[in-house]
Write a protein that holds these residues in place. Structure first.
Motif, PDB file in Angstrom:
ATOM      1  N   LEU A 176       0.973  -1.863   0.379  1.00 53.69           N
ATOM      2  CA  LEU A 176      -0.109  -0.096   0.325  1.00 53.69           C
ATOM      3  C   LEU A 176       0.672   1.276   0.238  1.00 53.69           C
ATOM      4  O   LEU A 176       0.773   1.853  -0.264  1.00 53.69           O
ATOM      5  CB  LEU A 176      -0.909  -0.255   1.396  1.00 53.69           C
ATOM      6  N   LYS A 177       1.611   0.850   0.792  1.00 51.70           N
ATOM      7  CA  LYS A 177       2.627   2.342   1.346  1.00 51.70           C
ATOM      8  C   LYS A 177       3.247   2.733   0.056  1.00 51.70           C
ATOM      9  O   LYS A 177       3.344   3.620  -0.809  1.00 51.70           O
ATOM     10  CB  LYS A 177       3.166   2.525   2.306  1.00 51.70           C
ATOM     11  N   MET A 178       4.484   1.798  -0.572  1.00 47.24           N
ATOM     12  CA  MET A 178       5.196   2.233  -1.764  1.00 47.24           C
ATOM     13  C   MET A 178       4.435   2.458  -2.994  1.00 47.24           C
ATOM     14  O   MET A 178       4.843   3.363  -3.216  1.00 47.24           O
ATOM     15  CB  MET A 178       6.616   0.825  -1.917  1.00 47.24           C
ATOM     16  N   ALA A 179       3.306   1.658  -3.221  1.00 45.40           N
ATOM     17  CA  ALA A 179       2.998   2.212  -4.410  1.00 45.40           C
ATOM     18  C   ALA A 179       2.238   3.769  -4.359  1.00 45.40           C
ATOM     19  O   ALA A 179       2.122   4.340  -5.572  1.00 45.40           O
ATOM     20  CB  ALA A 179       2.064   1.139  -4.775  1.00 45.40           C
ATOM     21  N   GLY A 180       2.379   3.290  -2.939  1.00 42.11           N
ATOM     22  CA  GLY A 180       1.185   5.361  -2.533  1.00 42.11           C
ATOM     23  C   GLY A 180       2.330   6.156  -3.378  1.00 42.11           C
ATOM     24  O   GLY A 180       2.071   7.335  -3.987  1.00 42.11           O
ATOM     25  N   TRP A 181       3.580   5.996  -2.250  1.00 43.77           N
ATOM     26  CA  TRP A 181       4.739   6.892  -2.728  1.00 43.77           C
ATOM     27  C   TRP A 181       4.581   7.418  -3.951  1.00 43.77           C
ATOM     28  O   TRP A 181       5.908   8.042  -4.458  1.00 43.77           O
ATOM     29  CB  TRP A 181       5.503   6.660  -1.672  1.00 43.77           C
ATOM     30  N   LEU A 182       5.108   6.026  -4.944  1.00 45.92           N
ATOM     31  CA  LEU A 182       5.910   5.668  -6.322  1.00 45.92           C
ATOM     32  C   LEU A 182       4.826   6.528  -7.170  1.00 45.92           C
ATOM     33  O   LEU A 182       5.478   7.142  -7.396  1.00 45.92           O
ATOM     34  CB  LEU A 182       5.775   4.385  -6.265  1.00 45.92           C
ATOM     35  N   GLU A 183       3.769   7.156  -6.512  1.00 49.14           N
ATOM     36  CA  GLU A 183       2.872   7.484  -7.434  1.00 49.14           C
ATOM     37  C   GLU A 183       3.013   8.995  -7.078  1.00 49.14           C
ATOM     38  O   GLU A 183       2.806   9.870  -8.167  1.00 49.14           O
ATOM     39  CB  GLU A 183       1.380   6.841  -7.679  1.00 49.14           C
ATOM     40  N   GLU A 184       2.527   9.003  -5.759  1.00 47.91           N
ATOM     41  CA  GLU A 184       3.259  10.251  -5.997  1.00 47.91           C
ATOM     42  C   GLU A 184       4.405  10.915  -6.296  1.00 47.91           C
ATOM     43  O   GLU A 184       4.379  12.153  -6.809  1.00 47.91           O
ATOM     44  CB  GLU A 184       3.517  10.586  -4.258  1.00 47.91           C
ATOM     45  N   PHE A 185       5.484  10.803  -5.816  1.00 46.23           N
ATOM     46  CA  PHE A 185       6.563  10.993  -6.218  1.00 46.23           C
ATOM     47  C   PHE A 185       6.673  11.330  -7.971  1.00 46.23           C
ATOM     48  O   PHE A 185       7.609  12.409  -8.331  1.00 46.23           O
ATOM     49  CB  PHE A 185       7.938   9.540  -6.658  1.00 46.23           C
ATOM     50  N   ALA A 186       6.569  10.637  -8.712  1.00 47.27           N
ATOM     51  CA  ALA A 186       5.478  10.890 -10.296  1.00 47.27           C
ATOM     52  C   ALA A 186       4.726  11.922 -10.652  1.00 47.27           C
ATOM     53  O   ALA A 186       5.473  12.740 -10.927  1.00 47.27           O
ATOM     54  CB  ALA A 186       5.462   9.418 -11.241  1.00 47.27           C
ATOM     55  N   ALA A 187       3.705  11.766  -9.226  1.00 51.39           N
ATOM     56  CA  ALA A 187       3.395  13.089  -9.137  1.00 51.39           C
ATOM     57  C   ALA A 187       3.613  13.854  -9.339  1.00 51.39           C
ATOM     58  O   ALA A 187       2.933  15.736 -10.289  1.00 51.39           O
ATOM     59  CB  ALA A 187       1.578  13.098  -8.578  1.00 51.39           C
ATOM     60  N   ARG A 188       4.246  14.604  -8.191  1.00 49.52           N
ATOM     61  CA  ARG A 188       5.686  15.888  -8.358  1.00 49.52           C
ATOM     62  C   ARG A 188       6.551  16.199  -9.423  1.00 49.52           C
ATOM     63  O   ARG A 188       6.989  16.754  -8.947  1.00 49.52           O
ATOM     64  CB  ARG A 188       6.059  16.056  -6.885  1.00 49.52           C
ATOM     65  N   GLY A 189       6.301  15.267 -10.203  1.00 50.30           N
ATOM     66  CA  GLY A 189       7.984  15.921 -11.198  1.00 50.30           C
ATOM     67  C   GLY A 189       8.404  14.837 -11.493  1.00 50.30           C
ATOM     68  O   GLY A 189       9.582  14.675 -12.468  1.00 50.30           O
ATOM     69  N   GLY A 190       8.659  13.436 -10.345  1.00 53.39           N
ATOM     70  CA  GLY A 190       9.591  12.687 -10.153  1.00 53.39           C
ATOM     71  C   GLY A 190       9.982  11.612 -11.765  1.00 53.39           C
ATOM     72  O   GLY A 190       8.478  11.007 -12.460  1.00 53.39           O
TER      73      GLY A 190
END
Length: 452
Positions: free
Chosen positions: A105-119
């Motif tokens: 749950l956490k790693m998938a969510g963080w990975l999507e957040e990193f990409a959404a922030r332009g990473g």
């Protein structure tokens, strides 16, 4: 803008990537799986993060599941006697709550957040030859993928690695429907020790399907708990987990009558040797890469410190990188950054390695005394959040004796055969007239269990 590559999308890699991103670094994250593949895969760990580690996430504003995950307010220890009794059985209260969030749950969510922030996210496996090229293209390359070929680049530090083989066989099961422990009305991690056999840890968690519990066996290799290696069917894995609980820990098994697996990916088994490695690896071209968290400090999960170490390592490396400014990320920087983290992690490693060995007499006495002294139970429980404190009493026989003497002098410790000096010194749910033994008597019972 400085360019940084992080290989691996676990607790440390993603937390560090999100932190660097917030400070304006150009960060690329390489991972072998997409967010959807992570969510749909098998559980990865038994993560229970304590207050200080959770705080590193809060400081970055990435504590997205804090309002949903169960609040763990205590940590209890039970030791099984040869007759099914519990000569040691207590629970300590945590000063700040702990939480566990399924890493799928956490790693998938963080990975999507990193990409959404332009990473930039690159989904691809990485080899040593790939890193050789990347080291020439980025200002700094960090490896946080804790398994496989990349880890072998980092040399084992024999002076800090007393074990060269796995010390426990691990078996994890995520379940719904576990009943509460009747001794307390708050959620707690329960550590059940079966001397000479292994340990069972039970912890509340948040998984893909909501609140759940983790059943985690750690078995002495070659012993009766070392039986999960060839089990591939999740249902069979659960059935074996419960059978072993019925045999060795009947008080925990009584809570399992309504349990079921959270999902088909809710089981995990394996083993690995606890190892500390040199922090810097040199590539064939002469380029350097820095190891992160489990890559360089991989402890056995018996003390539940894996995700805590990863969070602390990410926070420590972030501070080192920010303070370094525009100077080159050379070997001196890498070793200094690791030394800064090791100043924390060394306490975890010493404590964890000690827990893998049979308990010495002073620890038996300490655990026995905690039966009737809430101060001890609370201090041990909070040591999971501040492991450096264990150096002062848990790992030091003289320090332990001084601590117990101080408690006795203050009237907060039950003398041998005496009554508790405090009204709240009796374990919750115990009979105050049952004549519980004092520290020495409890120690003798624990020793009997340990040497059965």
């Amino acid at each position: 803008m400085r360019r940084i590559l992080i290989v691996g999308a676990g607790q440390s890699g993603l937390q560090l990537a999100l932190g660097l991103q917030q400070h304006g670094y150009d960060v690329t994250l390489m991972t072998s799986r997409t967010a959807e593949e992570i969510r749909g895969g098998r559980v990865m760990s038994t993560q229970c993060m304590f207050h200080g580690s959770l705080q590193t996430e809060r400081e970055l504003g990435i504590n997205f599941w804090e309002s949903d995950a169960p609040l763990i307010e205590g940590l209890g220890v039970s030791v099984a006697g040869p007759d099914g009794s519990r000569p040691v059985d207590w629970v300590g209260r945590l000063r700040g709550y702990a939480q566990s969030v399924d890493q799928r749950l956490k790693m998938a969510g963080w990975l999507e957040e990193f990409a959404a922030r332009g990473g930039q996210v690159v989904v691809h496996g990485v080899t040593v030859s790939d890193l050789d090229w990347f080291a020439r293209s980025y200002d700094l390359v960090l490896v946080s993928a804790g398994k496989g070929e990349l880890v072998s680049m980092f040399q084992r530090d024999a002076s800090r690695s007393p074990y060269d083989a796995p010390q426990r066989a691990l078996a994890v099961t995520y379940v719904h429907g576990l009943g509460p422990r009747p001794e307390h009305d708050f959620l707690a991690v329960r550590c059940n020790l079966v001397p000479g056999v292994g340990e069972l840890f039970i912890m509340p968690t948040l998984t893909l399907s909501g609140p759940a519990d983790i059943l985690f066996w750690e078995g002495v290799p070659g012993g009766p708990l070392d039986v999960f290696t060839d089990i591939k069917d999740p249902g069979e894995h659960l059935e074996l987990t419960l059978d072993l609980m019925r045999t060795y820990l009947p008080w925990e098994w009584e809570r399992t009558h309504g349990v079921e697996l959270t999902d088909a990916g809710g089981t995990l088994a394996g083993r690995y040797p606890p190892t500390v490695r040199r922090p810097v690896a040199e590539l064939p071209s002469g380029g350097l890469v820095l190891g992160v968290a489990d890559v360089v400090v991989a402890n056995d999960p018996i003390t539940g410190q894996g995700s805590n170490n990863a969070a602390k390592c990410a926070a420590s490396y972030l501070a080192s990188i920010l303070e370094h400014g525009d100077r080159p990320f050379d070997r001196e920087f890498m070793e200094r950054a690791f030394d800064r983290y090791w100043d924390y992690a060394r306490h975890v490693t010493a404590w964890t390695n000690a827990m893998l060995a049979p308990p010495p007499p002073h620890v038996l006495e300490l655990f026995g005394a905690a039966n009737t002294c809430q101060d001890i139970a609370d201090r041990v429980a909070n040591g999971f959040d501040t492991p450096s404190d264990f150096q002062n009493f848990f790992l030091d026989p003289a320090g332990c004796a001084d601590y117990l003497a101080e408690l006795a002098a203050a009237g907060r410790l039950t003398p041998p055969g005496g009554d508790a000096a405090r009204p709240d010194a009796q374990p919750e749910g115990s009979d105050p007239d049952a004549g519980l033994p004092g520290p020495r008597g409890s120690r003798q019972q624990a020793e009997d269990a340990a040497h059965r």
